[in-house]
Design an enzyme around this catalytic site. Structure first.
Site, PDB file in Angstrom:
ATOM      1  NE  ARG A  45      10.376  23.392  12.465  1.00  0.00           N
ATOM      2  CZ  ARG A  45       9.640  22.324  12.147  1.00  0.00           C
ATOM      3  NH1 ARG A  45       8.333  22.451  12.011  1.00  0.00           N
ATOM      4  NH2 ARG A  45      10.210  21.151  11.978  1.00  0.00           N
ATOM      5  CG  HIS A  49      11.430  23.778   7.654  1.00  0.00           C
ATOM      6  ND1 HIS A  49      10.493  22.808   7.919  1.00  0.00           N
ATOM      7  CD2 HIS A  49      12.426  23.572   8.550  1.00  0.00           C
ATOM      8  CE1 HIS A  49      10.908  22.034   8.914  1.00  0.00           C
ATOM      9  NE2 HIS A  49      12.080  22.497   9.321  1.00  0.00           N
ATOM     10  CD1 TRP A 188       4.053  20.365  28.469  1.00  0.00           C
ATOM     11  CD2 TRP A 188       6.171  19.776  28.889  1.00  0.00           C
ATOM     12  NE1 TRP A 188       4.312  19.216  27.761  1.00  0.00           N
ATOM     13  CE2 TRP A 188       5.607  18.830  28.008  1.00  0.00           C
ATOM     14  CE3 TRP A 188       7.489  19.636  29.296  1.00  0.00           C
ATOM     15  CZ2 TRP A 188       6.321  17.748  27.513  1.00  0.00           C
ATOM     16  CZ3 TRP A 188       8.206  18.564  28.790  1.00  0.00           C
ATOM     17  CH2 TRP A 188       7.603  17.621  27.918  1.00  0.00           C
TER      18      TRP A 188
HETATM   19  C1  HEM Z   1      18.780  18.881  13.102  1.00  0.00           C
HETATM   20  C2  HEM Z   1      18.138  20.014  12.730  1.00  0.00           C
HETATM   21  C3  HEM Z   1      16.761  20.353  13.234  1.00  0.00           C
HETATM   22  C4  HEM Z   1      15.735  19.528  13.589  1.00  0.00           C
HETATM   23  C5  HEM Z   1      15.679  17.998  13.566  1.00  0.00           C
HETATM   24  C6  HEM Z   1      14.635  20.390  14.027  1.00  0.00           C
HETATM   25  C7  HEM Z   1      13.401  19.913  14.469  1.00  0.00           C
HETATM   26  C8  HEM Z   1      12.385  20.712  14.975  1.00  0.00           C
HETATM   27  C9  HEM Z   1      11.121  20.209  15.468  1.00  0.00           C
HETATM   28  C10 HEM Z   1      10.709  18.748  15.526  1.00  0.00           C
HETATM   29  C11 HEM Z   1      10.403  21.291  15.885  1.00  0.00           C
HETATM   30  C12 HEM Z   1       8.987  21.297  16.470  1.00  0.00           C
HETATM   31  C13 HEM Z   1       8.016  21.763  15.391  1.00  0.00           C
HETATM   32  C14 HEM Z   1       6.574  21.641  15.868  1.00  0.00           C
HETATM   33  O1  HEM Z   1       6.265  20.579  16.460  1.00  0.00           O
HETATM   34  O2  HEM Z   1       5.779  22.608  15.656  1.00  0.00           O
HETATM   35  C15 HEM Z   1      11.212  22.462  15.645  1.00  0.00           C
HETATM   36  C16 HEM Z   1      10.812  23.746  15.958  1.00  0.00           C
HETATM   37  C17 HEM Z   1      11.571  24.874  15.673  1.00  0.00           C
HETATM   38  N1  HEM Z   1      12.758  24.912  14.974  1.00  0.00           N
HETATM   39 FE1  HEM Z   1      13.916  23.316  14.541  1.00  0.00          FE
HETATM   40  N2  HEM Z   1      15.003  21.706  13.932  1.00  0.00           N
HETATM   41  C18 HEM Z   1      16.288  21.733  13.445  1.00  0.00           C
HETATM   42  C19 HEM Z   1      17.031  22.876  13.159  1.00  0.00           C
HETATM   43  C20 HEM Z   1      16.547  24.172  13.237  1.00  0.00           C
HETATM   44  C21 HEM Z   1      17.237  25.350  12.716  1.00  0.00           C
HETATM   45  C22 HEM Z   1      18.587  25.309  12.001  1.00  0.00           C
HETATM   46  C23 HEM Z   1      16.452  26.434  13.013  1.00  0.00           C
HETATM   47  C24 HEM Z   1      16.662  27.898  12.713  1.00  0.00           C
HETATM   48  C25 HEM Z   1      17.846  28.473  12.584  1.00  0.00           C
HETATM   49  C26 HEM Z   1      15.279  25.919  13.712  1.00  0.00           C
HETATM   50  C27 HEM Z   1      14.264  26.715  14.212  1.00  0.00           C
HETATM   51  C28 HEM Z   1      13.124  26.232  14.858  1.00  0.00           C
HETATM   52  C29 HEM Z   1      12.160  27.074  15.549  1.00  0.00           C
HETATM   53  C30 HEM Z   1      12.227  28.597  15.700  1.00  0.00           C
HETATM   54  C31 HEM Z   1      11.177  26.222  16.065  1.00  0.00           C
HETATM   55  C32 HEM Z   1       9.941  26.601  16.884  1.00  0.00           C
HETATM   56  C33 HEM Z   1       8.743  26.691  15.955  1.00  0.00           C
HETATM   57  C34 HEM Z   1       7.426  26.970  16.677  1.00  0.00           C
HETATM   58  O3  HEM Z   1       7.460  27.292  17.893  1.00  0.00           O
HETATM   59  O4  HEM Z   1       6.366  26.879  16.018  1.00  0.00           O
HETATM   60  N3  HEM Z   1      15.359  24.552  13.831  1.00  0.00           N
HETATM   61  N4  HEM Z   1      12.419  22.089  15.100  1.00  0.00           N
END
Ligand code: HEM
Ligand SMILES: Nc1c(Br)cnc2ccccc12
Length: 290
Positions: A45, A49, A188
Site C-alpha cells: 500500500r 500511495h 475478520w
Molecule cells: C479505488 C482505489 C482504492 C481504494 C479506495 C482503496 C482503499 C483502501 C482502504 C480503505 C484500505 C484499508 C486501509 C486500512 O484501513 O489500513 C486499503 C488497504 C489496502 N490497499 Fe487499497 N484502495 C484502492 C486501491 C488499491 C491499489 C491500486 C492497491 C495496490 C495495487 C491497493 C493495495 C492495498 C493493500 C495491499 C491494502 C492492505 C493494507 C494493510 O493490510 O495494511 N489498494 N485500501
C-alpha cells in the site's frame, strides 16, 4: 515538469538484488506484525500511495521525488497506517543510503508482491529525492465510499484504463482494513498475506450485504466474514469492470501478467527513464535458495 531518472553508473544488478534481499529477509523475520499478517500488505500500500499522487495533466506528484518522506505527505489522512511501512524501511535506508526514497518505497512494494508469491514486477531505478516544497498537496488519493464512475474517473489522472484498474484492485487480496486507519473493518479471521486472485473469486462467489459498520460507513459484508469496500463492490456493479473480474477469477496467469504490467506502470507514472536504464527482474529468496 520533467522527471528524468538519473543514470546509476556505480550500482549493478547484484547491488539491487542485495537491497531486495535485505528487505525480503526482514519481511520474513518480522512476521508478527498486525496479527501475524506481516508487513507485505502495508509495504504494497505504501508503494501504491507514494505513486498514486501522480497527476498526468501537469506531471506533479508520483513516486519520483520520494516526497512521502515529508510529513506534509505522510500525514495525509489517506495515508493513515502507512507509517508502519515507512518505519519498517527506515533501517534499509540506513544500510543503503545511496538508494533514493522513491526507489526505496517502490522497491518495498515489489519485494512484498514477489515474496508473497505474486508475479515478478519488473523495476527500474533512478528516482531522485526532491525538496520538501515539491511535496504534492493532500487529497490526491481515492476515497472508498463511491461507485464505478468515481473509480473510472479517478484513475484517468493516473493514465490507467478499466483493465489496469481491475487488475490493480486485485491487490486487495492482501491484508485488511483497520477501523482506526480508514473507518472500515475486516475481513475478520481470514486476512491474507499471499498474493492470489481470491479477491475476484470472493467478489463473484460471496453473498454480499451492504451494512453500516461501527464507524457509520457503509461496507459490503459476507456471511463468511469477508468484506468489500464500496469501491471494491463497484467492480461487479459495472459491466466493463465485471468482464475483467470474471477474466481474472478464471485465469490466474492472466491476472498475474496484467497485475505485473499495471503495478510497474503505477510505480513509474510520470518518470522518463534514460535508454541506458536497466529493467531488473529480481529473484525471490526461495528461488535463490535463501
Ligand atoms: C479505488 C482505489 C482504492 C481504494 C479506495 C482503496 C482503499 C483502501 C482502504 C480503505 C484500505 C484499508 C486501509 C486500512 O484501513 O489500513 C486499503 C488497504 C489496502 N490497499 Fe487499497 N484502495 C484502492 C486501491 C488499491 C491499489 C491500486 C492497491 C495496490 C495495487 C491497493 C493495495 C492495498 C493493500 C495491499 C491494502 C492492505 C493494507 C494493510 O493490510 O495494511 N489498494 N485500501
Ligand atoms: N482483504 C480485503 C478484501 Br477480502 C476486500 N477488500 C479489501 C480492501 C482493502 C484491504 C483489504 C481488503
Amino acid at each position: 515538469i520533467v522527471h528524468m531518472a538519473q543514470e546509476i553508473k556505480d550500482k549493478s544488478e547484484k547491488d539491487y538484488q542485495e537491497v531486495y534481499n535485505a528487505i525480503a529477509v526482514k519481511l520474513r523475520e518480522e512476521d508478527e506484525f498486525d496479527g501475524y499478517i506481516g508487513y507485505g500488505p502495508v509495504l504494497t500500500r505504501l508503494a501504491w500511495h507514494s505513486s498514486g499522487t501522480w497527476d498526468k495533466n501537469n506531471n506533479t506528484g508520483g513516486s519520483f521525488g520520494g516526497t512521502y518522506q515529508f510529513q506534509k505527505e505522510s500525514n495525509d489522512p489517506s495515508n493513515k497506517g502507512l507509517h508502519n511501512g515507512a518505519e519498517f524501511l527506515a533501517p534499509i535506508h540506513k544500510q543503503f543510503p545511496w538508494l533514493s526514497h522513491g526507489d526505496l518505497y517502490t522497491l518495498g512494494g515489489v519485494v512484498a508482491i514477489q515474496e508473497l508469491q505474486g508475479p515478478v514486477i519488473p523495476w527500474r531505478p533512478g528516482r531522485v529525492d526532491l525538496p520538501e516544497d515539491m511535496t504534492p498537496d493532500n487529497g490526491r488519493l481515492p476515497d472508498a465510499v463511491y461507485g464505478a464512475d468515481y473509480v473510472r474517473n479517478f484513475f484517468k489522472r493516473l493514465d490507467l484504463n478499466d483493465q489496469e484498474v481491475v487488475a490493480l484492485m486485485g491487490a486487495h487480496c492482501l491484508g485488511r482494513t483497520h477501523l482506526q486507519n480508514t473507518g472500515f473493518d475486516g475481513p475478520w479471521g481470514a486476512a491474507s498475506n499471499t498474493f492470489t486472485n481470491e479477491f475476484f473469486l470472493n467478489l463473484l462467489n460471496e453473498n454480499w450485504k451492504l451494512e453500516k459498520n461501527e464507524a457509520k460507513n457503509m461496507q459490503w459484508n459476507s456471511p463468511k466474514g469477508y468484506m468489500m469496500l464500496p469501491t471494491d463492490h463497484a467492480l461487479i456493479e459495472d459491466d466493463k469492470y465485471m468482464a475483467y473480474v470474471k477474466l481474472y477469477a478464471t485465469n490466474n496467469d492472466k491476472f498475474f501478467e496484467d497485475f505485473a504490467k499495471a503495478f510497474k506502470k503505477l510505480l513509474e507514472g510520470g518518470i522518463t527513464f534514460p535508454q541506458s536504464t536497466p529493467t531488473y527482474r529480481f529473484e525471490t529468496l526461495d528461488s535463490q535458495g535463501l
